[in-house]
Design a protein around this motif. Structure first.
Motif, PDB file in Angstrom:
ATOM      1  N   THR A 197     -10.671  -1.558  23.980  1.00  0.00           N
ATOM      2  CA  THR A 197      -9.671  -0.547  23.623  1.00  0.00           C
ATOM      3  C   THR A 197     -10.138   0.835  24.053  1.00  0.00           C
ATOM      4  N   GLY A 198     -11.422   1.096  23.934  1.00  0.00           N
ATOM      5  CA  GLY A 198     -11.971   2.396  24.291  1.00  0.00           C
ATOM      6  C   GLY A 198     -11.924   2.708  25.779  1.00  0.00           C
ATOM      7  N   ARG A 199     -11.860   1.695  26.628  1.00  0.00           N
ATOM      8  CA  ARG A 199     -11.843   1.920  28.079  1.00  0.00           C
ATOM      9  C   ARG A 199     -10.621   2.707  28.541  1.00  0.00           C
ATOM     10  N   THR A 200      -9.485   2.498  27.898  1.00  0.00           N
ATOM     11  CA  THR A 200      -8.261   3.183  28.331  1.00  0.00           C
ATOM     12  C   THR A 200      -8.014   4.484  27.561  1.00  0.00           C
ATOM     13  N   LEU A 201      -8.879   4.801  26.624  1.00  0.00           N
ATOM     14  CA  LEU A 201      -8.764   6.046  25.851  1.00  0.00           C
ATOM     15  C   LEU A 201      -9.138   7.221  26.760  1.00  0.00           C
ATOM     16  N   VAL A 202      -8.196   8.150  26.958  1.00  0.00           N
ATOM     17  CA  VAL A 202      -8.453   9.279  27.861  1.00  0.00           C
ATOM     18  C   VAL A 202      -8.696  10.592  27.123  1.00  0.00           C
ATOM     19  N   ALA A 203      -8.265  10.687  25.862  1.00  0.00           N
ATOM     20  CA  ALA A 203      -8.442  11.949  25.142  1.00  0.00           C
ATOM     21  C   ALA A 203      -8.422  11.722  23.638  1.00  0.00           C
ATOM     22  N   THR A 204      -9.171  12.552  22.929  1.00  0.00           N
ATOM     23  CA  THR A 204      -9.120  12.586  21.463  1.00  0.00           C
ATOM     24  C   THR A 204      -9.013  14.044  21.047  1.00  0.00           C
ATOM     25  N   GLU A 205      -8.385  14.255  19.902  1.00  0.00           N
ATOM     26  CA  GLU A 205      -8.298  15.605  19.370  1.00  0.00           C
ATOM     27  C   GLU A 205      -8.316  15.531  17.849  1.00  0.00           C
ATOM     28  N   ALA A 206      -9.093  16.399  17.227  1.00  0.00           N
ATOM     29  CA  ALA A 206      -9.214  16.438  15.780  1.00  0.00           C
ATOM     30  C   ALA A 206      -8.115  17.325  15.211  1.00  0.00           C
ATOM     31  N   ILE A 207      -6.969  16.720  14.925  1.00  0.00           N
ATOM     32  CA  ILE A 207      -5.818  17.447  14.387  1.00  0.00           C
ATOM     33  C   ILE A 207      -4.905  16.451  13.677  1.00  0.00           C
ATOM     34  N   ASP A 208      -4.219  16.889  12.640  1.00  0.00           N
ATOM     35  CA  ASP A 208      -3.288  16.028  11.917  1.00  0.00           C
ATOM     36  C   ASP A 208      -1.859  16.405  12.301  1.00  0.00           C
ATOM     37  N   LEU A 209      -1.214  15.540  13.076  1.00  0.00           N
ATOM     38  CA  LEU A 209       0.167  15.784  13.509  1.00  0.00           C
ATOM     39  C   LEU A 209       1.128  14.734  12.955  1.00  0.00           C
ATOM     40  N   THR A 210       0.740  14.005  11.948  1.00  0.00           N
ATOM     41  CA  THR A 210       1.578  12.905  11.451  1.00  0.00           C
ATOM     42  C   THR A 210       2.895  13.379  10.869  1.00  0.00           C
ATOM     43  N   LYS A 211       2.963  14.599  10.395  1.00  0.00           N
ATOM     44  CA  LYS A 211       4.197  15.105   9.774  1.00  0.00           C
ATOM     45  C   LYS A 211       5.061  15.913  10.745  1.00  0.00           C
ATOM     46  N   HIS A 212       4.599  16.103  11.971  1.00  0.00           N
ATOM     47  CA  HIS A 212       5.353  16.894  12.943  1.00  0.00           C
ATOM     48  C   HIS A 212       6.537  16.099  13.489  1.00  0.00           C
ATOM     49  N   THR A 213       7.561  16.831  13.890  1.00  0.00           N
ATOM     50  CA  THR A 213       8.754  16.186  14.448  1.00  0.00           C
ATOM     51  C   THR A 213       8.460  15.711  15.872  1.00  0.00           C
ATOM     52  N   LEU A 214       9.284  14.779  16.344  1.00  0.00           N
ATOM     53  CA  LEU A 214       9.131  14.255  17.694  1.00  0.00           C
ATOM     54  C   LEU A 214       9.328  15.376  18.728  1.00  0.00           C
ATOM     55  N   LYS A 215      10.261  16.279  18.458  1.00  0.00           N
ATOM     56  CA  LYS A 215      10.499  17.403  19.364  1.00  0.00           C
ATOM     57  C   LYS A 215       9.251  18.285  19.470  1.00  0.00           C
ATOM     58  N   ASN A 216       8.628  18.555  18.336  1.00  0.00           N
ATOM     59  CA  ASN A 216       7.412  19.356  18.320  1.00  0.00           C
ATOM     60  C   ASN A 216       6.291  18.655  19.097  1.00  0.00           C
ATOM     61  N   LEU A 217       6.175  17.332  18.933  1.00  0.00           N
ATOM     62  CA  LEU A 217       5.161  16.573  19.660  1.00  0.00           C
ATOM     63  C   LEU A 217       5.427  16.598  21.163  1.00  0.00           C
ATOM     64  N   GLU A 218       6.698  16.488  21.548  1.00  0.00           N
ATOM     65  CA  GLU A 218       7.059  16.563  22.975  1.00  0.00           C
ATOM     66  C   GLU A 218       6.633  17.907  23.560  1.00  0.00           C
ATOM     67  N   GLU A 219       6.926  18.982  22.854  1.00  0.00           N
ATOM     68  CA  GLU A 219       6.545  20.316  23.324  1.00  0.00           C
ATOM     69  C   GLU A 219       5.042  20.421  23.487  1.00  0.00           C
ATOM     70  N   ARG A 220       4.324  19.824  22.566  1.00  0.00           N
ATOM     71  CA  ARG A 220       2.864  19.904  22.576  1.00  0.00           C
ATOM     72  C   ARG A 220       2.247  19.074  23.717  1.00  0.00           C
ATOM     73  N   PHE A 221       2.741  17.847  23.919  1.00  0.00           N
ATOM     74  CA  PHE A 221       2.111  16.933  24.876  1.00  0.00           C
ATOM     75  C   PHE A 221       2.698  16.986  26.272  1.00  0.00           C
ATOM     76  N   LEU A 222       3.987  17.267  26.384  1.00  0.00           N
ATOM     77  CA  LEU A 222       4.647  17.154  27.684  1.00  0.00           C
ATOM     78  C   LEU A 222       4.894  18.490  28.371  1.00  0.00           C
ATOM     79  N   SER A 223       4.549  19.585  27.728  1.00  0.00           N
ATOM     80  CA  SER A 223       4.824  20.901  28.316  1.00  0.00           C
ATOM     81  C   SER A 223       3.888  21.232  29.468  1.00  0.00           C
ATOM     82  N   SER A 224       2.721  20.614  29.509  1.00  0.00           N
ATOM     83  CA  SER A 224       1.760  20.950  30.565  1.00  0.00           C
ATOM     84  C   SER A 224       2.002  20.194  31.845  1.00  0.00           C
TER      85      SER A 224
END
Length: 155
Positions: free
Chosen positions: A128-155
């Motif tokens: 499972t670890g072989r395909t892991l490309v990034a980790t981040e120490a943050i809690d985003l479980t309560k964020h909306t899908l739109k907020n997550l899209e802005e965070r991950f797909l904006s770059s």
């Protein structure tokens, strides 16, 4: 954060999985979006209230059922909390393993609060670890899908 096909977002009590959909806009495809993936119903995370069995002799603050967290003295209560965290970390790692196996992504990113990230990450298998490309120490479980899209797909 590096771009990934699947984002696993977890904290002590929950886990969310988001998959990138859409294609390359340069080739006339739809822009990328995130779609939340429903979890396998067999994934059950232990609750904080679940009894943690102990083989240690007990000293109790007050009367009541032996083994319940409220009856333990401070040192024993602290040990019970640590044991719950270890068990929760292993349960979350099993849930991540199962989810990644079902999704079989080429790449995935893992996000969890700083306290939980090492507990879960160290319990993951090498496969499972072989395909892991990034980790981040943050809690985003309560964020909306739109907020997550802005965070991950904006770059």
């Amino acid at each position: 954060m590096k771009s990934a096909e699947v984002y696993v977002i977890a904290n002590a009590g929950s886990i969310r999985v988001c998959r990138r959909t859409g294609g390359d806009t340069e080739l006339g495809g739809e822009p990328s979006h995130l779609k939340e993936v429903p979890l396998d119903p067999s994934i059950k995370l232990p609750a904080k209230e679940d009894t943690i069995p102990s083989d240690r002799p007990g000293r109790f603050d007050s009367g009541g059922r032996a083994g319940s967290g409220n009856n333990l003295v401070h040192g024993e209560r602290h040990g019970a909390d640590q044991e719950w965290e270890k068990r929760q970390g292993r349960a979350l790692a099993e849930a991540v393993e199962k989810t990644i196996a079902q999704q079989s992504p080429k790449s995935w990113a893992f996000l969890a609060p700083g306290k939980w990230l090492p507990l879960i990450a160290e319990a993951l298998s090498d496969e499972t670890g072989r395909t892991l490309v990034a980790t981040e120490a943050i809690d985003l479980t309560k964020h909306t899908l739109k907020n997550l899209e802005e965070r991950f797909l904006s770059s």
